[in-house]
Scaffold this active site. Structure first.
Site, PDB file in Angstrom:
ATOM      1  N   LYS A 178       0.851  -1.186   0.000  1.00  0.00           N
ATOM      2  CA  LYS A 178       0.000   0.000   0.000  1.00  0.00           C
ATOM      3  C   LYS A 178       0.893   1.245   0.000  1.00  0.00           C
ATOM      4  CE  LYS A 178      -1.622   2.951   2.833  1.00  0.00           C
ATOM      5  NZ  LYS A 178      -1.630   4.146   1.968  1.00  0.00           N
ATOM      6  N   GLY A 231       6.639   5.376   8.582  1.00  0.00           N
ATOM      7  CA  GLY A 231       5.752   6.536   8.666  1.00  0.00           C
ATOM      8  C   GLY A 231       5.975   7.290   9.959  1.00  0.00           C
ATOM      9  N   SER A 232       4.948   7.996  10.372  1.00  0.00           N
ATOM     10  CA  SER A 232       5.082   8.853  11.549  1.00  0.00           C
ATOM     11  C   SER A 232       4.945   8.042  12.836  1.00  0.00           C
ATOM     12  CB  SER A 232       4.002   9.929  11.510  1.00  0.00           C
ATOM     13  OG  SER A 232       2.743   9.292  11.483  1.00  0.00           O
ATOM     14  N   VAL A 235       1.261   7.085  13.737  1.00  0.00           N
ATOM     15  CA  VAL A 235       0.732   5.968  12.943  1.00  0.00           C
ATOM     16  C   VAL A 235       1.405   4.663  13.365  1.00  0.00           C
ATOM     17  CG1 VAL A 235       0.693   4.998  10.603  1.00  0.00           C
ATOM     18  CG2 VAL A 235      -0.076   7.344  11.000  1.00  0.00           C
ATOM     19  N   GLY A 236       2.687   4.735  13.712  1.00  0.00           N
ATOM     20  CA  GLY A 236       3.401   3.541  14.168  1.00  0.00           C
ATOM     21  C   GLY A 236       2.783   2.976  15.441  1.00  0.00           C
ATOM     22  N   GLU A 253       9.396   1.794  11.151  1.00  0.00           N
ATOM     23  CA  GLU A 253      10.466   2.769  10.905  1.00  0.00           C
ATOM     24  C   GLU A 253       9.821   4.139  10.969  1.00  0.00           C
ATOM     25  OE1 GLU A 253      13.628   2.413  10.620  1.00  0.00           O
ATOM     26  OE2 GLU A 253      13.663   0.237  10.544  1.00  0.00           O
ATOM     27  N   CYS A 287      13.455  11.330   6.922  1.00  0.00           N
ATOM     28  CA  CYS A 287      13.449  10.906   8.328  1.00  0.00           C
ATOM     29  C   CYS A 287      14.805  11.179   8.953  1.00  0.00           C
ATOM     30  CB  CYS A 287      13.089   9.437   8.429  1.00  0.00           C
ATOM     31  SG  CYS A 287      14.075   8.413   7.343  1.00  0.00           S
ATOM     32  N   GLU A 388       9.167  16.433  15.542  1.00  0.00           N
ATOM     33  CA  GLU A 388       9.521  16.308  14.126  1.00  0.00           C
ATOM     34  C   GLU A 388       8.676  17.279  13.304  1.00  0.00           C
ATOM     35  OE1 GLU A 388       8.436  12.733  11.859  1.00  0.00           O
ATOM     36  OE2 GLU A 388      10.500  12.655  11.141  1.00  0.00           O
TER      37      GLU A 388
HETATM   38  P1  NAD Z   1       2.288   8.638   7.731  1.00  0.00           P
HETATM   39  O1  NAD Z   1       2.530   8.000   9.056  1.00  0.00           O
HETATM   40  O2  NAD Z   1       1.227   9.645   7.631  1.00  0.00           O
HETATM   41  O3  NAD Z   1       1.933   7.518   6.644  1.00  0.00           O
HETATM   42  C1  NAD Z   1       2.808   6.436   6.352  1.00  0.00           C
HETATM   43  C2  NAD Z   1       2.002   5.340   5.671  1.00  0.00           C
HETATM   44  O4  NAD Z   1       1.101   4.780   6.644  1.00  0.00           O
HETATM   45  C3  NAD Z   1       1.110   5.820   4.527  1.00  0.00           C
HETATM   46  O5  NAD Z   1       1.055   4.850   3.510  1.00  0.00           O
HETATM   47  C4  NAD Z   1      -0.247   5.970   5.194  1.00  0.00           C
HETATM   48  O6  NAD Z   1      -1.334   5.889   4.309  1.00  0.00           O
HETATM   49  C5  NAD Z   1      -0.233   4.795   6.148  1.00  0.00           C
HETATM   50  N1  NAD Z   1      -1.134   4.920   7.291  1.00  0.00           N
HETATM   51  C6  NAD Z   1      -1.627   6.045   7.862  1.00  0.00           C
HETATM   52  N2  NAD Z   1      -2.437   5.741   8.885  1.00  0.00           N
HETATM   53  C7  NAD Z   1      -2.450   4.392   8.980  1.00  0.00           C
HETATM   54  C8  NAD Z   1      -3.084   3.472   9.860  1.00  0.00           C
HETATM   55  N3  NAD Z   1      -3.893   3.893  10.836  1.00  0.00           N
HETATM   56  N4  NAD Z   1      -2.870   2.142   9.679  1.00  0.00           N
HETATM   57  C9  NAD Z   1      -2.055   1.698   8.692  1.00  0.00           C
HETATM   58  N5  NAD Z   1      -1.429   2.537   7.821  1.00  0.00           N
HETATM   59  C10 NAD Z   1      -1.613   3.863   7.970  1.00  0.00           C
HETATM   60  O7  NAD Z   1       3.707   9.215   7.265  1.00  0.00           O
HETATM   61  P2  NAD Z   1       4.070  10.061   5.956  1.00  0.00           P
HETATM   62  O8  NAD Z   1       3.590  11.436   6.133  1.00  0.00           O
HETATM   63  O9  NAD Z   1       3.688   9.322   4.728  1.00  0.00           O
HETATM   64  O10 NAD Z   1       5.680  10.034   6.045  1.00  0.00           O
HETATM   65  C11 NAD Z   1       6.413  10.856   6.864  1.00  0.00           C
HETATM   66  C12 NAD Z   1       6.839  10.154   8.130  1.00  0.00           C
HETATM   67  O11 NAD Z   1       7.577   8.976   7.808  1.00  0.00           O
HETATM   68  C13 NAD Z   1       7.790  10.989   8.968  1.00  0.00           C
HETATM   69  O12 NAD Z   1       7.469  10.845  10.331  1.00  0.00           O
HETATM   70  C14 NAD Z   1       9.150  10.375   8.678  1.00  0.00           C
HETATM   71  O13 NAD Z   1      10.129  10.580   9.671  1.00  0.00           O
HETATM   72  C15 NAD Z   1       8.795   8.942   8.538  1.00  0.00           C
HETATM   73  N6  NAD Z   1       9.819   8.226   7.804  1.00  0.00           N
HETATM   74  C16 NAD Z   1      10.609   7.353   8.487  1.00  0.00           C
HETATM   75  C17 NAD Z   1      11.633   6.666   7.812  1.00  0.00           C
HETATM   76  C18 NAD Z   1      12.487   5.678   8.538  1.00  0.00           C
HETATM   77  O14 NAD Z   1      13.074   4.834   7.881  1.00  0.00           O
HETATM   78  N7  NAD Z   1      12.612   5.738   9.856  1.00  0.00           N
HETATM   79  C19 NAD Z   1      11.827   6.893   6.450  1.00  0.00           C
HETATM   80  C20 NAD Z   1      11.001   7.811   5.788  1.00  0.00           C
HETATM   81  C21 NAD Z   1       9.987   8.463   6.472  1.00  0.00           C
END
Ligand code: NAD
Length: 496
Positions: A178, A231-232, A235-236, A253, A287, A388
């Site tokens: 996804k 992701g954030s 969300v994690g 991550e 990130c 962040e």
């Molecule tokens: P986000 O958390 O909004 O979304 C990430 C993904 O999760 C998207 O595909 C989103 O649709 C999905 N998602 C959202 N809510 C969900 C839920 N309830 N259940 C399952 N999936 C869900 O993050 P973003 O805005 O796309 O990306 C930015 C974030 O990602 C920043 O916090 C950044 O630091 C982090 N990031 C981390 C790394 C790493 O390797 N540590 C790398 C790149 C980005």
């Protein structure tokens, strides 16, 4: 794949491009100018279920394909990435916004990762060990687990999917992917390449849609034992909670609040180069971006004026233009969030040294552009030094010595990347040992990971897993220990 710009794209399930069940759609937009690039389905639970079913069925044969044969497909995938690198690079600029050189780097990372993981097809090593007993052989082997839900962000729209999907496939797992809502077209291209390389039907599927719908359905689906989500932090946490009742293996991550330490003995010009690249590359939307600079007292003033001068020289614009140094941020809501942190910083009493505003000149108002922003005299506990922001904003903090600098660097909830500029080998080694982060750079900025080393962070950046390198294999396989007794009699461990 959509056949015309006005058509809604399809999901890829069981080796076919299929319409989603519902009518609901969303658009993907070029953040540099607001141009709509395509329309994608907001898929339903039924679409997710269908993809999981296809992946589950494909797993039964894919897990039995010899790993070197699985790897042959990945070698072909890597070659297709090379053949299509220019096209993917340009689309990355248009859909995600990063400048061309960085977009090329995004694609290159996928090439590197796919070759690296294809190489694992002839390794995937286990161990053999001696037994306590006569005539007994024992070994450990890696075994595939099942269907992986790969949920990715928009900021590395080609690289991050490869970090998850290449190791999953070489290990014998199958995948439902996804992609982020801001970069679905790149997700579609990514999957097309695996199709072109001859991946069997059902081994890799893509389902478009929102996190709270498609993402959550995957996380809660009983037939998806592995979830890898980048992701954030928020969300994690939600994902860990949602997966807990089924004891899922969840690889997270998450965010960063990465610091560059500049000691009084540092090569200042080199540090300035490293900070500008790490803070404002990808408009700060990495990130691993540097969003804090912790400077020794005697270099603080010189460093801050050099940084302001360099930041003010950066040219904002469409990443396709050769003259552009810094592209747009991903969308309007990111722009609003970044600006809200400027207001927070000013309210907290930090000194706004440059930037701090939305850029609108020369047509930039059609896109989402934020001026590179530097705050001085930031206290370590301020929100702009703790949270962040995920934009081109950096906070300068003073420190009296290396101990204080490391303490401040560690004084956050995240632990992804870290860096120290110093010519003193003792300070460098202290930092390598004591910075509480998954990655430490010496005399380089906070970005620049290579695919054959583990990637990930400590504390609130994740939950202990790592992407890339050998470490990634531990997530996508389970260990099985095998004992073969050829003595012909009952032998009892720990007793005989
Ligand atoms: P986000 O958390 O909004 O979304 C990430 C993904 O999760 C998207 O595909 C989103 O649709 C999905 N998602 C959202 N809510 C969900 C839920 N309830 N259940 C399952 N999936 C869900 O993050 P973003 O805005 O796309 O990306 C930015 C974030 O990602 C920043 O916090 C950044 O630091 C982090 N990031 C981390 C790394 C790493 O390797 N540590 C790398 C790149 C980005």
């Amino acid at each position: 794949m959509a056949t015309a710009a006005t058509e809604t794209s399809k999901n890829y399930i069981g080796g076919e491009w299929v319409d989603a069940t519902g009518e609901d759609t969303f658009d993907t937009v070029n953040p540099a100018n607001g141009e709509t690039l395509g329309t994608f389905p907001r898929s339903s639970d039924a679409d997710v279920d269908r993809a999981v079913e296809a992946a589950k069925e494909a797993f039964e044969s894919w897990r039995l394909v010899p790993a070197p044969k699985r790897a042959e497909i990945l070698f072909r995938v890597a070659q297709r990435f090379i053949d299509r690198k220019d096209e993917l690079t340009e689309l990355t600029v248009r859909e995600m916004g990063k400048v061309r050189a960085e977009a090329g780097g995004d694609v290159q990372e996928a090439i590197d990762m796919t070759f690296y993981m294809a190489g694992e097809g002839r390794r995937l090593f286990g161990q053999t060990t001696p037994s306590e007993m006569l005539d007994k052989f024992q070994m450990s082997v890696r075994q595939p687990v099942g269907v992986v839900g790969a949920i990715t962000p928009w900021n590395f729209p080609i690289a991050i999917p490869s970090w998850k999907i290449a190791p999953a496939l070489v290990c014998g797992d199958t995948v439902v992917f996804k992609p982020a809502r801001d970069t679905p077209m790149l997700g579609e291209r990514f999957v097309e390449i695996f199709e072109e390389a001859g991946l069997p039907p059902g081994v890799l599927n893509i389902v478009h849609g929102g996190g709270e719908s498609v993402g959550e359905r995957l996380v809660k689906h009983p037939d998806v034992p592995l979830i890898s989500l980048t992701g954030s932090r928020e969300v994690g946490i939600r994902t860990a909670e949602n997966g807990a009742p089924l004891l899922k293996h969840i690889h997270l991550e998450l965010g960063g609040k990465n610091a560059i330490i500049v000691m009084d003995d540092a090569d200042l010009d080199l540090a300035v180069d490293g900070i500008i690249w790490s803070a404002f590359g990808t408009s700060g939307q990495r990130c691993t971006a540097a969003s804090r600079v912790i400077a020794g007292q005697s270099v603080y003033d010189a460093l801050s004026s050099k940084l302001v001068e360099r930041a003010e020289m950066l040219r904002l614009g469409d990443g396709l233009e050769e003259s552009t140094d810094v592209g747009p941020v991903v969308n309007r809501s990111a722009l609003a969030k970044i600006h809200s942190y400027t207001e927070i910083g000013v309210d907290e009493g930090a000194k706004l040294l440059t930037g701090g505003e939305v850029a609108t000149e020369n047509g930039l108002d059609k896109g989402s552009f934020y001026r590179p922003t530097i705050f001085g005299e930031v206290e370590p506990g301020m929100r702009i030094a703790q949270e962040e922001i995920f934009g081109p904003t950096v906070a300068l903090i003073r420190a009296t010595d290396v101990d204080e600098a490391i303490r401040v660097a560690n004084g956050i909830e995240f632990g992804l990347s870290s860096s120290i500029f110093t010519r003193d080998v003792n300070k460098a080694f202290r930092a390598m040992r004591d910075l509480n982060a998954g990655i430490t750079y010496v005399n380089a900025g906070t970005i620049g990971a290579e695919v054959h080393l583990p990637f990930g962070g400590t504390k609130g950046t994740g939950n202990g897993h790592r992407e890339a390198g050998q470490a990634a294999l531990d997530f996508y396989t389970e260990w099985k220990s095998i004992y073969v007794d050829y003595s012909g009699k009952l032998q009892r461990a720990q007793i005989d």
